[in-house]
Scaffold this active site. Structure first.
Site, short mmCIF file in Angstrom:
data_model
loop_
_atom_site.label_atom_id
_atom_site.label_comp_id
_atom_site.label_asym_id
_atom_site.label_seq_id
_atom_site.Cartn_x
_atom_site.Cartn_y
_atom_site.Cartn_z
N CYS A 2 41.16 24.23 43.96
CA CYS A 2 40.00 23.34 44.03
C CYS A 2 39.66 23.00 45.48
CB CYS A 2 40.19 22.05 43.24
SG CYS A 2 40.59 22.29 41.50
N ARG A 27 38.87 28.45 47.17
CA ARG A 27 39.89 27.60 46.55
C ARG A 27 39.66 27.41 45.05
NH1 ARG A 27 42.74 24.41 50.52
NH2 ARG A 27 43.44 23.13 48.79
N TRP A 73 38.99 24.97 40.28
CA TRP A 73 39.86 25.94 39.61
C TRP A 73 40.49 25.19 38.46
CZ3 TRP A 73 45.01 26.59 38.33
CH2 TRP A 73 45.40 27.89 37.97
N ASN A 99 41.72 16.99 43.33
CA ASN A 99 42.47 18.25 43.33
C ASN A 99 43.91 17.89 43.02
OD1 ASN A 99 43.47 20.79 43.74
ND2 ASN A 99 43.34 20.74 45.97
N GLY A 100 44.53 18.59 42.06
CA GLY A 100 45.91 18.32 41.69
C GLY A 100 46.04 18.14 40.20
N GLU A 485 54.06 44.93 46.72
CA GLU A 485 52.83 44.35 47.25
C GLU A 485 51.61 45.21 46.90
OE1 GLU A 485 50.07 41.99 49.38
OE2 GLU A 485 51.94 41.63 48.32
N LYS A 489 48.37 43.88 44.72
CA LYS A 489 46.99 43.94 45.20
C LYS A 489 46.08 44.59 44.15
CE LYS A 489 47.11 41.72 48.79
NZ LYS A 489 48.01 40.91 47.98
N GLU A 492 45.58 42.14 41.29
CA GLU A 492 44.80 40.96 41.65
C GLU A 492 43.30 41.20 41.66
OE1 GLU A 492 47.27 38.14 44.68
OE2 GLU A 492 46.68 40.09 45.46
N HIS A 508 65.06 54.73 34.99
CA HIS A 508 65.65 53.73 34.10
C HIS A 508 64.58 52.99 33.30
CE1 HIS A 508 69.72 54.17 35.75
NE2 HIS A 508 69.10 54.39 36.91
N LYS A 607 42.91 30.73 46.17
CA LYS A 607 43.63 31.08 47.38
C LYS A 607 44.88 30.23 47.58
CE LYS A 607 44.09 33.29 51.28
NZ LYS A 607 44.45 34.70 51.25
#
Length: 612
Positions: A2, A27, A73, A99-100, A485, A489, A492, A508, A607
């Site tokens: 947010c 955000r 968000w 926010n929170g 990574e 990506k 995402e 395996h 973010k």
């Protein structure tokens, strides 16, 4: 999560708030809203991005020199117009953005309902504004006092800004475990979740601390008090942030800009920290505690997401070069598993924003246990930077794209310098090898620039695999975390399911998935495991899988047996992640663009994860 922006002064507030919300949209972008005070309160809220809010407000009353705005968000309640912020008190006097997460919102809500309050939304935020209203009206007290008393009853994390229509010259903000920045202008003040919506107007800021409440009086300035109403001292910081750093700079997306910035940002991460000619390396943040760090019983790296992958590379570097035991922990799990940690241990926190809630919680636990805590962050003045005993900034500049790129290579660069610093101090590598790694690290920015020249080739490969439903990323040693990574990506930003594995683990389980529809991306630059990597490629080819190999320049043998290959310049094995990750970033970017995905603002992601 947010974004909050607020303004009080003599200017027209609407364009300031809208511009700020656009800069904060990384955000959160589920919904957006604004409340303006101009004699009367006008509150506008809309599901979707800030552009949808602009369309909705067009033609309505936008007057007012006091306003608050929010881009969301979603946590409590689905993304829609009703759950969007700001939220109003039952009597319509108060407007609040938050926010929170208010963890005890349910019992608070029940108590307020019993007192006759009616709620319109599903959010915990509306409960908070009703609680402030109840306290204010019951005691006939000021907004500042009501906020202080209400927050004493709250359990959880918050950054809030609130105003009262009966007091049009006052704006109140408060924070706990969620960032809030006060901007000081000429006869005007700003509040933001971070500095991005403020820098256009002022570079003078105050970073609020936990459980601090700031009250701004138009024409009188501001005061900061704690929840016990004690006056707190504040330090004004001058932020070094240029407005152009927050623009795309001619690129179609922030992510592409940030990928291409890496030759520069890696240089910035090294600036003043290495000297090839005089053969020294030094991380200034370590110096006051160098004995504790170099003689640590163990180092524990705590991080989330991409930063966790950086931490894994850090484990390889520090153990290999400095011979200190390292553990890498998901910050979100660390404090829930009763970890063995105490005096003599060092905990390193990795976070781009410096505000990651899980990482902050892990640090607080480590501090309670007596460990030395070290922060490696990007954002100056962030919560982790203030909490830790010592630390280092990566100096990557603002990272706006939700999928981290330049922050990853910045973190790895700083971790490499740390490992070299410790290795030289402890004498765990030879002078010749130290010099070789130092020269190699100094050459990395130019080599990254060369890898970026493969963009056209990677765009073509992306066109060949953009419709895949799954992808497998394989790497060994230093490049196993890079495989993780690369897979992250792709997930995402393109929404393709992908998994990263140590290459030897393919047999395996994952090998069962390989067929003609499964692209397998193999990082094949490790000289120490070359024959094993060749064997992995042959195993994939035997099952008709498509092999995309990241190889060292001139490696014709692997190039010959791969369907596609991308060459990176030769470098020392501990430094290869700084080069091998670049093609994976570009590949994910191009696939996402070709699939019509929003690269900078992927669905369901934000973010800065400031809630647990």
């Amino acid at each position: 999560m947010c974004g909050i922006v607020a303004y009080i002064g003599d200017q027209d507030a609407y364009p300031i708030i809208i511009d700020g919300l656009k800069r904060l949209e990384y955000r959160g972008y589920d919904s957006a809203g604004i409340a303006l005070l101009d004699g009367s309160l006008n509150c506008y809220k809309k599901k979707g991005k800030v552009s949808e809010l602009e369309k909705f407000v067009n033609g309505s009353n936008k007057e007012g020199s006091l306003a608050i705005g929010h881009t969301r968000w979603a946590t409590h309640g689905k993304p829609d117009d009703i759950n969007a912020h700001p939220h109003l008190s039952g009597d319509g006097r108060l407007a609040l953005v938050h926010n929170g997460i208010i963890e005890n919102y349910a019992p608070l809500k029940k108590a307020l309902v019993d007192l006759g309050h009616e709620f319109k939304s599903e959010t915990d935020t509306e409960v908070l504004v009703h609680l402030i209203e109840e306290i204010q009206n019951k005691g006939d007290i000021s907004l500042e006092d009501a906020v202080q008393l209400a927050l004493q009853k709250v359990v959880g994390a918050y950054a809030i800004v609130v105003f009262d229509t009966n007091d049009p010259n006052t704006l109140v903000g408060a924070r706990k475990s969620s960032p809030l920045v006060l901007g000081i202008g000429d006869g005007e003040h700003f509040i933001g979740s971070d500095a991005t919506p403020i820098i256009k107007f002022t570079n003078q800021v105050v970073y609020l601390k936990d459980e601090e409440v700031v009250t701004i009086k138009r024409g009188e300035g501001y005061t900061i008090r704690n929840l016990d109403n004690e006056l707190m001292e504040s330090e004004v910081h001058q932020i070094d942030l240029k407005l152009e750093e927050l623009e795309k700079g001619g690129y179609e997306h922030f992510m592409m800009k940030e990928i291409h910035q890496q030759p520069t940002t890696i240089c910035e991460s090294m600036r003043g920290r290495i000297n090839v000619e005089n053969e020294w390396v030094q991380l200034g943040g370590m110096m006051d505690h160098i004995e504790e760090i170099s003689n640590a019983n163990k180092i524990i790296i705590v991080a989330c997401g991409t930063s966790w992958h950086s931490g894994l590379i850090g484990e390889y570097l520090i153990e290999d070069l400095a011979r200190i035991p390292v553990e890498v922990e998901y910050a979100s799990e660390f404090r829930y598993r009763n970890p063995i940690i105490g005096k003599g241990d060092v905990v390193i926190a990795l976070s781009q924003s410096g505000e990651t809630a899980d990482t902050l919680a892990a640090l607080e636990l480590a501090k309670e246990k007596g460990a030395l805590i070290y922060g490696i962050v990007n954002v100056v003045g962030s919560s982790i930077a203030r909490l830790t005993d010592c630390g280092s900034y990566i100096h990557a500049g603002p990272e706006i794209g939700v999928a981290s790129t330049k922050a990853f290579t910045g973190q790895v660069t700083v971790l490499t310098i740390m490992a070299l610093h410790l290795a030289k101090l402890k004498g765990t590598i030879t002078k010749e090898y130290f010099k070789q790694l130092l020269v190699g690290l100094d050459a990395i920015p130019a080599k990254v620039q060369k890898v970026l020249e493969s963009d056209g080739q990677l765009k073509y490969i992306a066109s060949e695999i953009k419709n895949a439903a799954n992808a497998l990323y394989l790497g060994r040693g230093y490049n196993f975390p890079v495989a993780l990574e690369g897979a992250l990506k792709l997930k995402e930003i393109s929404y393709i399911h992908a998994e990263g594995y140590p290459a030897a683990e393919m047999k395996h389980g994952p090998i069962a998935l390989i067929d003609i529809y499964m692209p397998v991306i193999i990082i094949a630059t490790n000289l120490s495991a070359r024959e094993k990597i060749l064997s992995n490629i042959q195993e994939v080819k035997a099952r008709k899988g498509m092999v995309i190999a990241i190889i060292t320049e001139g490696d014709d043998e692997i190039k010959e047996i791969s369907d596609y290959s991308i060459e990176i310049p030769s470098t020392e094995e501990p430094l290869t992640p700084l080069l091998s990750v670049i093609p994976l970033q570009l590949l994910s970017y191009h696939i996402a663009v070709m699939r019509g995905c929003n690269v900078d603002q992927p669905r369901n992601l934000a973010k800065s994860v400031t809630v647990e």
